[in-house]
Scaffold this motif. Sequence first.
Motif, PDB file in Angstrom:
ATOM      1  N   THR A  61       0.840  -1.188   0.000  1.00 38.42           N
ATOM      2  CA  THR A  61       0.000   0.000   0.000  1.00 38.42           C
ATOM      3  C   THR A  61       0.878   1.242   0.000  1.00 38.42           C
ATOM      4  N   ALA A 107       5.687   3.036   1.896  1.00 37.62           N
ATOM      5  CA  ALA A 107       4.851   1.924   1.448  1.00 37.62           C
ATOM      6  C   ALA A 107       4.756   0.915   2.573  1.00 37.62           C
ATOM      7  N   ALA A 140       2.373  -0.784  -6.035  1.00 42.50           N
ATOM      8  CA  ALA A 140       1.915   0.504  -5.520  1.00 42.50           C
ATOM      9  C   ALA A 140       2.948   1.558  -5.892  1.00 42.50           C
ATOM     10  N   ASP A 174      -2.735   1.499  -6.973  1.00 41.11           N
ATOM     11  CA  ASP A 174      -2.318   0.206  -6.452  1.00 41.11           C
ATOM     12  C   ASP A 174      -2.955  -0.896  -7.301  1.00 41.11           C
TER      13      ASP A 174
END
Length: 200
Positions: free
Chosen positions: A49, A55, A90, A159
């Motif tokens: 994510t 991240a 992502a 994403d």
Amino acid sequence: MVALSQGEAMSVIATGEGWVFCDNHQFFLTPQLWWPREFVPEGPNRLVTGAGGSARISTGIATGGVAVVAELHDSPPELATGAWEDVGEASVGVSRDALYVMSADASSREAFPNLAALGAETLRVRVHAIGRMVHYDGSRHRSEEKYLIQVWPAALAEDTCLKLNAQMRAGLTAPTGPTPALPPPPVLPPRSPRPQSYPG
């Protein structure tokens, strides 16, 4: 251990590998050299994510060690899902020209390269994982979970889920079958009548 690749023909610029300690089902790629205090919610691909300049990588175990290989590429690497169970991507916006694999105990700093070393303002992060369901929600000093993280310069994008095993796709809390019916209440023996008066 961090290794640097030589030659323009090589897509891999730098690589490192080691054990990373996760906590709360997560470890991070971060620009700072400390563990983020906040819990980052799991994203739609259930693996990686993007969260501003960081991240979050979602782990199966709640706490413990996972094996990680991280690679910095100068161009998008070929997608090879192979035996990996989960693969997701992502985007990360780079701050301070730094992005490191960050363990919950900050012990991973020396094992991995700076994944923002090419100076790009935005990066794409592809994470491969296997073994996340082996000891889900458990605690293992060194678990069976393995991760390959590939990072390269790229424009911001949504994403993306590239591969997800059936258990993750169904949802970790989804019922595995019909809910069993409750058993009938037990039949109690009849009570004896109470006496109307007691002997004096």
